[in-house]
Design a protein around this motif. Structure first.
Motif, PDB file in Angstrom:
ATOM      1  N   ARG A  49       0.863  -1.197   0.000  1.00  0.00           N
ATOM      2  CA  ARG A  49       0.000   0.000   0.000  1.00  0.00           C
ATOM      3  C   ARG A  49       0.890   1.235   0.000  1.00  0.00           C
ATOM      4  O   ARG A  49       1.399   1.648   1.035  1.00  0.00           O
ATOM      5  N   LYS A  50       1.073   1.814  -1.203  1.00  0.00           N
ATOM      6  CA  LYS A  50       1.986   2.949  -1.312  1.00  0.00           C
ATOM      7  C   LYS A  50       1.280   4.284  -1.057  1.00  0.00           C
ATOM      8  O   LYS A  50       1.886   5.243  -0.615  1.00  0.00           O
ATOM      9  N   SER A  51      -0.006   4.369  -1.420  1.00  0.00           N
ATOM     10  CA  SER A  51      -0.731   5.623  -1.181  1.00  0.00           C
ATOM     11  C   SER A  51      -2.065   5.290  -0.522  1.00  0.00           C
ATOM     12  O   SER A  51      -2.462   4.123  -0.478  1.00  0.00           O
ATOM     13  N   GLY A  52      -2.739   6.313  -0.056  1.00  0.00           N
ATOM     14  CA  GLY A  52      -4.021   6.102   0.616  1.00  0.00           C
ATOM     15  C   GLY A  52      -5.080   5.519  -0.301  1.00  0.00           C
ATOM     16  O   GLY A  52      -6.083   4.974   0.153  1.00  0.00           O
ATOM     17  N   LYS A  53      -4.855   5.655  -1.611  1.00  0.00           N
ATOM     18  CA  LYS A  53      -5.855   5.157  -2.570  1.00  0.00           C
ATOM     19  C   LYS A  53      -5.688   3.676  -2.877  1.00  0.00           C
ATOM     20  O   LYS A  53      -6.557   3.057  -3.479  1.00  0.00           O
ATOM     21  N   ASP A  54      -4.524   3.107  -2.529  1.00  0.00           N
ATOM     22  CA  ASP A  54      -4.276   1.705  -2.866  1.00  0.00           C
ATOM     23  C   ASP A  54      -5.282   0.793  -2.176  1.00  0.00           C
ATOM     24  O   ASP A  54      -5.632   0.991  -1.019  1.00  0.00           O
ATOM     25  N   TRP A  55      -5.704  -0.195  -2.925  1.00  0.00           N
ATOM     26  CA  TRP A  55      -6.705  -1.127  -2.382  1.00  0.00           C
ATOM     27  C   TRP A  55      -6.319  -2.561  -2.706  1.00  0.00           C
ATOM     28  O   TRP A  55      -5.569  -2.816  -3.650  1.00  0.00           O
ATOM     29  N   ALA A  56      -6.831  -3.481  -1.892  1.00  0.00           N
ATOM     30  CA  ALA A  56      -6.508  -4.899  -2.062  1.00  0.00           C
ATOM     31  C   ALA A  56      -7.799  -5.698  -2.268  1.00  0.00           C
ATOM     32  O   ALA A  56      -8.870  -5.282  -1.811  1.00  0.00           O
ATOM     33  N   VAL A  57      -7.683  -6.818  -2.990  1.00  0.00           N
ATOM     34  CA  VAL A  57      -8.815  -7.744  -3.148  1.00  0.00           C
ATOM     35  C   VAL A  57      -8.519  -9.006  -2.358  1.00  0.00           C
ATOM     36  O   VAL A  57      -7.472  -9.631  -2.565  1.00  0.00           O
ATOM     37  N   PHE A  58      -9.418  -9.380  -1.482  1.00  0.00           N
ATOM     38  CA  PHE A  58      -9.297 -10.648  -0.756  1.00  0.00           C
ATOM     39  C   PHE A  58     -10.261 -11.647  -1.403  1.00  0.00           C
ATOM     40  O   PHE A  58     -11.482 -11.441  -1.364  1.00  0.00           O
ATOM     41  N   VAL A  59      -9.703 -12.673  -2.039  1.00  0.00           N
ATOM     42  CA  VAL A  59     -10.501 -13.698  -2.708  1.00  0.00           C
ATOM     43  C   VAL A  59     -10.654 -14.847  -1.706  1.00  0.00           C
ATOM     44  O   VAL A  59      -9.702 -15.583  -1.442  1.00  0.00           O
ATOM     45  N   VAL A  60     -11.847 -14.967  -1.111  1.00  0.00           N
ATOM     46  CA  VAL A  60     -11.984 -15.866   0.037  1.00  0.00           C
ATOM     47  C   VAL A  60     -13.076 -16.918  -0.193  1.00  0.00           C
ATOM     48  O   VAL A  60     -14.197 -16.589  -0.617  1.00  0.00           O
ATOM     49  N   ASP A  61     -12.749 -18.163   0.103  1.00  0.00           N
ATOM     50  CA  ASP A  61     -13.710 -19.266   0.026  1.00  0.00           C
ATOM     51  C   ASP A  61     -14.904 -18.941   0.930  1.00  0.00           C
ATOM     52  O   ASP A  61     -14.725 -18.646   2.125  1.00  0.00           O
ATOM     53  N   ASP A  62     -16.122 -19.025   0.367  1.00  0.00           N
ATOM     54  CA  ASP A  62     -17.296 -18.610   1.155  1.00  0.00           C
ATOM     55  C   ASP A  62     -17.655 -19.603   2.271  1.00  0.00           C
ATOM     56  O   ASP A  62     -18.588 -19.362   3.028  1.00  0.00           O
ATOM     57  N   VAL A  63     -16.898 -20.683   2.380  1.00  0.00           N
ATOM     58  CA  VAL A  63     -17.102 -21.587   3.519  1.00  0.00           C
ATOM     59  C   VAL A  63     -16.779 -20.840   4.836  1.00  0.00           C
ATOM     60  O   VAL A  63     -17.250 -21.225   5.906  1.00  0.00           O
ATOM     61  N   PHE A  64     -16.020 -19.742   4.725  1.00  0.00           N
ATOM     62  CA  PHE A  64     -15.621 -18.992   5.929  1.00  0.00           C
ATOM     63  C   PHE A  64     -16.589 -17.856   6.280  1.00  0.00           C
ATOM     64  O   PHE A  64     -16.353 -17.139   7.247  1.00  0.00           O
ATOM     65  N   LYS A  65     -17.671 -17.699   5.500  1.00  0.00           N
ATOM     66  CA  LYS A  65     -18.661 -16.667   5.835  1.00  0.00           C
ATOM     67  C   LYS A  65     -19.216 -16.933   7.230  1.00  0.00           C
ATOM     68  O   LYS A  65     -19.671 -18.045   7.510  1.00  0.00           O
ATOM     69  N   GLY A  66     -19.157 -15.928   8.078  1.00  0.00           N
ATOM     70  CA  GLY A  66     -19.703 -16.069   9.427  1.00  0.00           C
ATOM     71  C   GLY A  66     -18.780 -16.817  10.390  1.00  0.00           C
ATOM     72  O   GLY A  66     -19.119 -17.014  11.556  1.00  0.00           O
ATOM     73  N   LYS A  67     -17.630 -17.270   9.894  1.00  0.00           N
ATOM     74  CA  LYS A  67     -16.684 -17.980  10.775  1.00  0.00           C
ATOM     75  C   LYS A  67     -15.668 -16.992  11.362  1.00  0.00           C
ATOM     76  O   LYS A  67     -15.528 -15.868  10.873  1.00  0.00           O
ATOM     77  N   ASP A  68     -14.956 -17.452  12.362  1.00  0.00           N
ATOM     78  CA  ASP A  68     -13.958 -16.627  13.042  1.00  0.00           C
ATOM     79  C   ASP A  68     -12.957 -16.025  12.047  1.00  0.00           C
ATOM     80  O   ASP A  68     -12.579 -14.855  12.145  1.00  0.00           O
ATOM     81  N   LEU A  69     -12.561 -16.813  11.044  1.00  0.00           N
ATOM     82  CA  LEU A  69     -11.564 -16.333  10.079  1.00  0.00           C
ATOM     83  C   LEU A  69     -12.022 -15.048   9.382  1.00  0.00           C
ATOM     84  O   LEU A  69     -11.217 -14.152   9.105  1.00  0.00           O
ATOM     85  N   GLU A  70     -13.332 -14.951   9.114  1.00  0.00           N
ATOM     86  CA  GLU A  70     -13.857 -13.757   8.425  1.00  0.00           C
ATOM     87  C   GLU A  70     -13.511 -12.491   9.215  1.00  0.00           C
ATOM     88  O   GLU A  70     -13.077 -11.484   8.646  1.00  0.00           O
ATOM     89  N   THR A  71     -13.639 -12.571  10.526  1.00  0.00           N
ATOM     90  CA  THR A  71     -13.377 -11.392  11.363  1.00  0.00           C
ATOM     91  C   THR A  71     -11.882 -11.061  11.427  1.00  0.00           C
ATOM     92  O   THR A  71     -11.504  -9.971  11.810  1.00  0.00           O
ATOM     93  N   ARG A  72     -11.049 -12.024  11.056  1.00  0.00           N
ATOM     94  CA  ARG A  72      -9.599 -11.804  11.133  1.00  0.00           C
ATOM     95  C   ARG A  72      -8.984 -11.327   9.806  1.00  0.00           C
ATOM     96  O   ARG A  72      -7.793 -11.056   9.749  1.00  0.00           O
ATOM     97  N   ILE A  73      -9.811 -11.246   8.738  1.00  0.00           N
ATOM     98  CA  ILE A  73      -9.268 -10.782   7.444  1.00  0.00           C
ATOM     99  C   ILE A  73      -8.905  -9.304   7.600  1.00  0.00           C
ATOM    100  O   ILE A  73      -9.756  -8.491   7.985  1.00  0.00           O
ATOM    101  N   PRO A  74      -7.643  -8.934   7.320  1.00  0.00           N
ATOM    102  CA  PRO A  74      -7.215  -7.548   7.570  1.00  0.00           C
ATOM    103  C   PRO A  74      -7.678  -6.587   6.458  1.00  0.00           C
ATOM    104  O   PRO A  74      -6.893  -6.076   5.686  1.00  0.00           O
ATOM    105  N   LEU A  75      -8.993  -6.347   6.452  1.00  0.00           N
ATOM    106  CA  LEU A  75      -9.625  -5.547   5.405  1.00  0.00           C
ATOM    107  C   LEU A  75      -9.529  -4.059   5.740  1.00  0.00           C
ATOM    108  O   LEU A  75      -9.929  -3.650   6.832  1.00  0.00           O
TER     109      LEU A  75
END
Ligand code: NAD
Ligand code: ZN
Length: 355
Positions: free
Chosen positions: A29-55
């Motif tokens: 992340r070089k500037s404030g505008k930089d953004w990332a895409v997290f491609v995540v298996d939907d098996v983790f929807k609502g699971k603890d891992l979802e809350t830990r994704i550094p979004l």
């Protein structure tokens, strides 16, 4: 001709190292505008891992469904979703999940910088432009997708990967804790994918000391996990997967993978289970491996589907055979240069009929 083998340059390993992902992506992340895409298996929807994704605020959480293994049409759709979210290129694509989610992340990172449909790039070294920086966080061990230079995709005409140096991840985060919730059957199927990678690599005609060094260690780890039931099995299987991938990168898989590609192309059979169904018929080519595989199967108490090809229409069987026999290097690795004389269409048919 020797292959100049592209490696993953950065690797984090250890229980809890997922907690460092934010810091790793921060480097992109070089500037404030930089953004990332997290491609995540939907098996983790609502699971603890979802809350830990550094979004971060500008980031895109792209849930992916893998009821079907990755298809070119799905990759094109996901790429478009990312472009619609923000037309500027992201600074990072991070795949979180098993082989399917990792291959989808690789594919999206490539298709964001390469025009047209992913179907056009199924093959070897067809990718023209470097991908967006991409990272993998495996949550299921065995495929070796975290180290390989391919993203396996099924397209309208073939099941073939996006094979290129640009496909290789820039960063891998190996945190064995993340595999804790994998169901027992899936653990076995994907673990056996790794086991089979080792057998096919080690017994192949392409074998060399490089592949042997990784393949033997990976096989040893697989045995510690599946035969000895070692207490650190999550850590061991994660390293077995990595080493298994390293082993085949400089050799090749063999008959089991070739036949399983035919099976999954026609029936949509998932990779791990397809490899198990196929391997169980290959005593003739891998006698000791198949014997040990059956012992492991009995030990783990997981069974494989039977009679999967019994209701196939004639043309489906022909397609299955053509897809399998189209994979020349796999057969050459297994049976040598003269493989076409040994693995005839009739022989392949008789193997499929046993599945
Ligand atoms: P997968 O990614 O298809 O996932 C299998 C199932 O496990 C899914 O239902 C998924 O949601 C679930 N799952 C994953 N992690 C989980 C977790 N921690 N807890 C609970 N459930 C979890 O399985 P796979 O065997 O890892 O990958 C198979 C795919 O990998 C196929 O598409 C195959 O073509 C591809 N593959 C790629 C390579 C390569 O080098 N690129 C090599 C081998 C296989
Ligand atoms: Zn495999």
């Amino acid at each position: 001709m020797f292959r100049n083998f592209k490696l993953v340059p950065n690797i984090l390993f250890g229980r809890g190292c997922f907690g460092q992902l934010d810091e790793v992506v921060a480097g992109r992340r070089k500037s404030g505008k930089d953004w990332a895409v997290f491609v995540v298996d939907d098996v983790f929807k609502g699971k603890d891992l979802e809350t830990r994704i550094p979004l971060h605020d500008n980031d895109f959480l792209l849930w992916v469904n893998i009821a079907d293994e990755p298809k070119t049409g799905y990759v094109d759709k996901l790429t478009l979703e990312a472009k619609n979210f923000n037309p500027a290129l992201p600074c990072a694509v991070i795949g979180i999940g098993g082989g399917s989610a990792m291959d989808l992340a690789k594919s999206v990172s490539l298709m964001l910088t390469n025009e047209g449909s992913s179907t056009a790039y199924q093959g070897w070294d067809l990718i023209k432009n470097p991908a967006v920086w991409h990272a993998a966080v495996p949550t299921l061990s065995g495929t070796g997708a975290e180290v390989s230079r391919t993203a396996v995709l099924t397209g309208p005409e073939k099941k073939l990967g996006l094979n290129s140096d640009y496909t290789v991840f820039d960063q891998v985060v190996l945190d064995p804790e993340l595999t804790a919730g994998v169901p027992k059957d899936q653990h076995f199927y994907t673990g056996m994918d790794c086991y089979i990678h080792c057998i096919e690599s080690l017994q192949g005609t392409y074998i060399n000391e490089f592949s042997k060094a990784y393949g033997e260690k990976s096989l040893d780890l697989c045995r510690q996990v599946f035969v000895d039931n070692h207490p650190d099995s999550a850590d061991k299987l994660m390293m077995a997967s990595f080493f298994g991938g390293m082993s085949i990168a400089y050799s090749q898989v063999g008959a089991c993978h070739a036949l399983s590609y035919g099976l999954s192309y026609v029936l949509g059979t998932h990779h791990g289970v397809g490899c198990c169904v196929t391997f169980d018929t290959l005593d003739e080519y891998y006698p000791e491996g198949v014997k040990e595989f059956r012992t492991i199967m009995e030990k783990t108490g997981v069974d494989i589907p039977r009679g999967v090809t019994k209701d196939l229409a004639g043309d489906q069987m022909e397609t299955m055979i053509s897809v399998a026999l189209g994979l020349d290097p796999l057969w050459e690795n297994c049976l040598g240069k003269d493989w076409k004389r040994i693995m005839t269409r009739d022989k392949a048919r008789s193997l499929f009929e046993k599945m």
